[in-house]
Design a protein around this motif. Structure first.
Motif, PDB file in Angstrom:
ATOM      1  N   UNK A   1       0.870   7.944  15.319  1.00  0.00           N
ATOM      2  CA  UNK A   1      -0.333   7.343  15.887  1.00  0.00           C
ATOM      3  C   UNK A   1      -0.239   5.822  16.002  1.00  0.00           C
ATOM      4  N   UNK A   2       0.681   5.214  15.232  1.00  0.00           N
ATOM      5  CA  UNK A   2       0.838   3.762  15.290  1.00  0.00           C
ATOM      6  C   UNK A   2      -0.009   2.997  14.301  1.00  0.00           C
ATOM      7  N   UNK A   3      -0.751   3.686  13.443  1.00  0.00           N
ATOM      8  CA  UNK A   3      -1.596   3.001  12.466  1.00  0.00           C
ATOM      9  C   UNK A   3      -0.746   2.379  11.360  1.00  0.00           C
ATOM     10  N   UNK A   4      -1.203   1.238  10.853  1.00  0.00           N
ATOM     11  CA  UNK A   4      -0.539   0.575   9.726  1.00  0.00           C
ATOM     12  C   UNK A   4      -1.596   0.214   8.688  1.00  0.00           C
ATOM     13  N   UNK A   5      -1.314   0.576   7.426  1.00  0.00           N
ATOM     14  CA  UNK A   5      -2.175   0.192   6.315  1.00  0.00           C
ATOM     15  C   UNK A   5      -1.324  -0.545   5.291  1.00  0.00           C
ATOM     16  N   UNK A   6      -1.945  -1.478   4.588  1.00  0.00           N
ATOM     17  CA  UNK A   6      -1.254  -2.186   3.516  1.00  0.00           C
ATOM     18  C   UNK A   6      -1.904  -1.797   2.193  1.00  0.00           C
ATOM     19  N   UNK A   7      -1.056  -1.458   1.229  1.00  0.00           N
ATOM     20  CA  UNK A   7      -1.506  -0.826  -0.011  1.00  0.00           C
ATOM     21  C   UNK A   7      -1.019  -1.627  -1.214  1.00  0.00           C
ATOM     22  N   UNK A   8      -1.873  -1.771  -2.216  1.00  0.00           N
ATOM     23  CA  UNK A   8      -1.470  -2.327  -3.507  1.00  0.00           C
ATOM     24  C   UNK A   8      -1.491  -1.198  -4.537  1.00  0.00           C
ATOM     25  N   UNK A   9      -0.459  -1.130  -5.356  1.00  0.00           N
ATOM     26  CA  UNK A   9      -0.314  -0.070  -6.355  1.00  0.00           C
ATOM     27  C   UNK A   9      -0.800  -0.587  -7.700  1.00  0.00           C
ATOM     28  N   UNK A  10      -1.906   0.004  -8.203  1.00  0.00           N
ATOM     29  CA  UNK A  10      -2.450  -0.384  -9.511  1.00  0.00           C
ATOM     30  C   UNK A  10      -2.002   0.639 -10.543  1.00  0.00           C
ATOM     31  N   UNK A  11      -1.283   0.163 -11.554  1.00  0.00           N
ATOM     32  CA  UNK A  11      -0.678   1.043 -12.544  1.00  0.00           C
ATOM     33  C   UNK A  11      -1.378   0.884 -13.888  1.00  0.00           C
ATOM     34  N   UNK A  12      -1.633   2.032 -14.560  1.00  0.00           N
ATOM     35  CA  UNK A  12      -2.122   1.990 -15.943  1.00  0.00           C
ATOM     36  C   UNK A  12      -1.074   2.645 -16.836  1.00  0.00           C
ATOM     37  N   UNK A  13      -0.906   2.075 -18.028  1.00  0.00           N
ATOM     38  CA  UNK A  13       0.174   2.530 -18.922  1.00  0.00           C
ATOM     39  C   UNK A  13      -0.366   3.063 -20.246  1.00  0.00           C
ATOM     40  N   UNK A  14      -1.591   3.629 -20.222  1.00  0.00           N
ATOM     41  CA  UNK A  14      -2.208   4.115 -21.457  1.00  0.00           C
ATOM     42  C   UNK A  14      -1.399   5.228 -22.111  1.00  0.00           C
ATOM     43  N   UNK A  15      -0.669   5.968 -21.313  1.00  0.00           N
ATOM     44  CA  UNK A  15       0.033   7.146 -21.838  1.00  0.00           C
ATOM     45  C   UNK A  15       1.548   6.952 -21.884  1.00  0.00           C
TER      46      UNK A  15
END
Length: 789
Positions: A167-181
């Motif tokens: 489709x040609x769509x572009x999204x920009x993503x940030x990866x939020x990580x939790x390390x509780x386990x």
């Protein structure tokens, strides 16, 4: 860390082992089961009973096939990590420690990433394997947190790009990580890190070899699992990138740069079919129709600038507002609308751009489908419109500069006094080449001319400028830190601690004194890291709306930084220079009436001028040394006038600045030659170079045996080499004392030797500032004084 920069990495694969384990999660479930009235108590109890039937899930899991065999139980375990109600509207997943493929994910994440035509990758990094590098950094940061109690945000600063290739769509993503386990086990005894070690790590975020020397990864093992959330940051990321793009003039002046802008717009509007256009506002000069910034949706070959007059484009400028037309077929037709419809355009938005109420240019957005562009989408760009306006204005000015440069190259602006010599040389050139000759224009040299030099310099301007920069940066950094300190009271976030730490480091840098390049680095930190993060906090926490809004309101709308003290300094400096320049320009006209001479004035952090007088500069007039004496007395009188004007001006200055003034006396005639490559006159001959060297260094010369500069506010330093050069000046000084222009405070001092210039002395006189009435400089009076001397 800078993901644009090549990162030094000694690894081709992960140098440590990691294993999936539910140990810490099971302990949480056991606590829930033993907690009275806990809403998930019954689920915890049933989960523990089910786990007892599959004891392998309680141990480290090295064969993941057991997860598929007990899928229902794994889903039940994950209910304690990810709320099932978020499955349709949040992209979340769990992986083995520092793992890659999720063993559990929400439906939205599965749907977003599972299709073959959807590509998920780190947005920047060039040819490097940033997926490996991000895992390595994550491991280091976990070790710092677990073993050294040094909390660094594990939400790594990598931005991901999700591309729908179909489709040609572009999204920009940030990866939020939790390390509780996550658990980190030490295989080999670790050494205690010093504060110097921590500093070295943070100063070398682009060098993993340094990190591994301090924290050897092979000494550690990871167990547990990581929970991460993918957050859509398309709007903030693209707007930040847009502002960076527009700093580079090539972005709007080249087809490649324009394509980058169009891709950014399509991502912001979430519309891969969007068409984007822009144009600089045309000058009254019709030639501006040929300006290089005219990338409109309808090409210039089809529609000329004047054809937009009387259309909705002109209406947008007249009414100074954005005009959004959802369906072009439903409005009155004209030549512009017809061309747009012929191109398949159905919806159109026009954004006029202004700076200080003056039109600069326009942006246009269009789509082939009606009702495809909304004002909400356009307003996403509100913060970047001023940057677009400045970029277009800059390109327009540079275009005009190019035109002027060509004119200057072909038709050099010549000082009227010496224009006759250039006409003469060009006449010779044309005569010699009229029959096909190949001669060049003869050299333009004037021999036996006496140089005249004077300077009115703003004292301590470099220090004042530096102090202003430091004050503005300190104010902005402290303001940002106050907001972040308040934010920490609302919600603890690891990234807050990291940014606060970086802010304090920058405050310390500013307070310790800026070095070359520090200002640029700090401003980049504020604009690229602090400002976007504050905007994110504002949107997330309502109670931060007002503090963050006040912060951004305190920034200069064009520069996007605090610009108070610097503005006060620049305005004060400009005001002084304008006053000095105006006096010199006015009085120079009268000086030319005494005898024509070559004169050029230029601005630094003050005003300097060069002049030359002599017989060779004129053709039909007779030169005499009496004219040189006139100019020298004129110089002194102008310096007094400048000193008094600046003294009167000082109460109006936001930054308290003063000036120092000097005159360089050089009685030996020299030669000047016109340099074709630089279109200016320079002294000719090796001996005469000493004069140029002296000019460049005398303003900082010290009185011999002291640390006192020869130039001081309220005084005029007359620099000379030989006693006979100053004889006439002493007579002029007596006259000026009698007239109340100078005080009786006269010093004759020896100057320290300068590189390339030694044996200099200075006659230093003090301007009488008890009476600030402007002294009138009359040619007749100057002539009378000079003739009497």
């Amino acid at each position: 860390m800078n993901t644009d920069k090549q990162i030094s990495c000694p690894f081709s694969q992960l140098p440590f082992s990691s294993v999936l384990s539910f140990e810490l999660l099971i302990k949480d479930i056991e606590r829930i089961e033993s907690t009275a009235n806990h809403p998930m108590k019954d689920l915890a109890k049933s989960t523990l009973i089910a786990l007892n039937k599959v004891p392998a899930l309680k141990k480290p899991i090295r064969n993941t096939s057991i997860l598929n065999e007990n899928l229902d139980l794994v889903n039940q375990l994950m209910t304690f990590v990810i709320n099932p109600l978020r499955h349709q509207n949040s992209m979340e997943a769990c992986t083995a420690p520092i793992g890659q493929d999720p063993f559990f994910a929400t439906e939205l994440l599965k749907n977003s990433l599972s299709c073959e035509h959807k590509l998920f990758e780190i947005a920047k990094g060039g040819r490097q394997d940033l997926s490996l590098i991000s895992k390595l950094y994550q491991a280091y940061l976990l070790i710092l947190e677990k073993f050294y109690n040094y909390k660094v945000d594990v939400d790594l600063p990598f931005t991901y790009r999700l591309t729908d290739t179909k489709e040609g769509y572009i999204k920009y993503i940030r990866k939020h990580v939790t390390s509780d386990y996550i658990q980190v086990r030490e295989l080999k005894k670790h050494t205690k890190l010093t504060s110097e070690d921590i500093t070295k790590l943070l100063d070398n975020t682009d060098d993993l070899e340094v990190w591994n020397e301090i924290i050897p990864l092979e000494n550690f093992e990871f167990s547990g699992f990581i929970h991460f959330t993918l957050i859509d940051i398309t709007q903030d990321f693209v707007i930040s990138q847009l502002k960076t793009d527009l700093l580079d003039k090539k972005t709007i002046e080249t087809s490649e740069g324009f394509e980058v802008l169009q891709k950014r717009m399509r991502a912001l509007f979430d519309n891969p079919k969007l068409k984007f256009g822009m144009a600089v506002d045309a000058d009254e000069d019709a030639n501006m129709n040929l300006n290089l910034i005219w990338d409109t949706i309808i090409p210039r070959s089809q529609l000329k600038c004047e054809q937009y007059m009387g259309t909705i484009y002109e209406k947008a400028f007249i009414e100074k507002r954005i005009i959004n037309t959802p369906d072009l077929t439903k409005i009155p037709q004209d030549i512009v609308i017809q061309n747009l419809l012929d191109a398949g355009i159905k919806s159109l938005a026009i954004v006029p751009l202004f700076i200080d109420e003056a039109p600069v240019g326009l942006l246009e957005f269009a789509c082939t489908k009606p009702n495809s562009i909304s004002m909400v989408q356009i307003k996403r760009l509100h913060d970047v419109f001023p940057t677009f306006a400045l970029a277009l204005k800059r390109s327009k000015e540079e275009w005009n500069d190019k035109i002027r440069a060509v004119i200057q190259d072909q038709f050099t602006a010549i000082h009227p006094t010496v224009e006759w010599r250039f006409r003469e040389a060009v006449g010779h050139f044309l005569a010699e080449n009229k029959n096909g000759g190949k001669s060049t224009v003869e050299s333009i040299v004037f021999n036996d001319v006496v140089p005249i030099y004077g300077a009115s310099d703003v004292r301590g301007s470099s220090m004042e400028r530096n102090m202003a920069i430091r004050a503005d940066l300190t104010e902005q950094l402290k303001h940002a830190r106050e907001i972040l300190d308040y934010a920490r009271q609302i919600k603890e976030m690891p990234l807050l601690e990291d940014i606060c730490f970086n802010i304090q480091q920058n405050i310390d840098t500013v307070q310790n004194g800026l070095k070359a390049g520090d200002e640029v680095v700090i401003i980049e930190f504020l604009t690229k890291e602090v400002n976007p993060f504050l905007q994110l906090l504002k949107e997330r926490f309502p109670e931060l709306n007002e503090p963050v809004t006040n912060y951004f309101n305190s920034l200069d709308p064009h520069l996007n930084v605090v610009y108070k003290k610097r503005k006060e300094f620049e305005e004060s400096l400009t005001l002084i220079n304008e006053e000095v320049s105006e006096i010199i320009e006015t009085e120079q006209v009268k000086a030319q009436e005494v005898f024509p001479h070559y004169f050029e004035k230029y601005r630094t952090d003050g005003i300097e001028y060069n002049a030359y007088i002599g017989q060779s500069l004129v053709k039909r007039l007779k030169y005499s040394d009496i004219y040189l004496k006139n100019i020298r007395l004129w110089q002194l009188l102008v310096k007094v006038k400048i000193a008094r004007r600046i003294k009167l001006l000082q109460p109006q200055l936001a930054t308290k600045l003063d000036i120092t003034q000097l005159i360089l006396v050089h009685s030996n005639p020299l030669s000047i030659a016109f340099r074709q490559d630089e279109k200016k006159f320079d002294v000719a001959g090796a001996y005469n170079i000493r004069y140029e060297i002296t000019k460049k260094r005398i303003d900082k010369a010290l009185i011999n045996g002291t640390n006192e500069r020869v130039t001081q506010p309220g005084k005029i330093a007359i620099i000379y080499s030989h006693a006979d050069e100053i004889r006439d000046y002493k007579k002029y000084i007596d006259y000026m004392i009698a007239q109340g222009f100078l005080t009786n405070n006269i010093e004759d001092v020896e100057l320290e030797d300068l590189v390339g210039a030694s044996g200099l002395r200075a006659l230093r006189v003090e301007v009488d500032l008890s009476d600030l009435t402007p002294n009138q400089i009359e040619n007749s009076e100057i002539a009378q004084v000079v003739s009497g001397s």
